[in-house]
Design a protein around this motif. Sequence first.
Motif, mmCIF file in Angstrom:
data_model
loop_
_atom_site.group_PDB
_atom_site.id
_atom_site.type_symbol
_atom_site.label_atom_id
_atom_site.label_comp_id
_atom_site.label_asym_id
_atom_site.label_seq_id
_atom_site.Cartn_x
_atom_site.Cartn_y
_atom_site.Cartn_z
ATOM 1 N N LEU A 1 0.827 -1.208 0.000
ATOM 2 C CA LEU A 1 0.000 0.000 0.000
ATOM 3 C C LEU A 1 0.861 1.257 0.000
ATOM 4 N N ASP B 1 -2.301 5.520 1.735
ATOM 5 C CA ASP B 1 -3.313 4.512 2.057
ATOM 6 C C ASP B 1 -3.117 3.874 3.429
ATOM 7 N N LEU C 1 -9.796 -0.651 0.936
ATOM 8 C CA LEU C 1 -8.814 0.048 0.109
ATOM 9 C C LEU C 1 -8.657 -0.569 -1.277
ATOM 10 N N ASP C 2 -8.485 -1.889 -1.323
ATOM 11 C CA ASP C 2 -8.193 -2.493 -2.628
ATOM 12 C C ASP C 2 -8.825 -3.867 -2.851
#
Length: 195
Positions: A28, A32, A155-156
Motif C-alpha cells: 500500500l 493509504d 482500500l483495494d
Amino acid sequence: MIDEFAKEYLHDDLRSIRETVLWKLDGLSEYDVRRPLTVTGTNLLGLVKHLSIMECRYFGEVFGRPSPEPVAPWDVDDDGTDMWATEHETREEIIGRYRRVWKHSDATIDALAIDSPGYVPWWPRPDVKLFNILVHVLTETSRHAGHADILREQLDGSTGAAAEYAHLEPDRATWAARRAAIERAARAAAADAPH
C-alpha cells in the motif's frame, strides 16, 4: 505440563496474528496506510502504532520489565495520537518499533511462568497473572487484526488472514457475485419486514 502448553499455544497465536496485522500494510502507498477510513479516523498504520504501545505496557510495566521503547505513561491524558501516525513518524519507524516490542514481549513471556503475578493499575481488578495478559493482548491484537482486514478490503479488495494463504482467496468476480446475492437477500428481507 498444561501450563507450558497453554502458554506456548497462546504465544504462538500472538506471534501469528502480529504478522497478519503487518501483512495488511504490504503493497500500500504511504497515503493509504495512513488515511482515515472510518468516522473515528481508524487507519492501518495507526493500528500498528497502537498495538506497539499496548504491548509495551502490558508485557513491560505490568510485570516490572519496562520496555526499552519509550512510551507515555498509562495515566497521562491521551490525545488520541496512539491511534494514528503523525507526518513526522515514518512507516519504517512504527513497524520497526512494533517488531522491537515483540522481542521484549516475547522475552517477558519466555522468562515468566504462566501464573507469574503482574499489576495493571488501570484495571478495576489490577492483580493479574501472565495468563490474563496473554489472553488480553491476544484478544486485543486479534480485534485490531479484524479492523485491519476490513480497512484493507475497503482500500483495494484484498482479503485473507495470512500471506501464505492469499492465493486461496476467491477472485473478484466470485466476491462480486457473493456480494450481489447478499444484497438481494437484504433487500428482500427488508421488503418483507413489517413496517
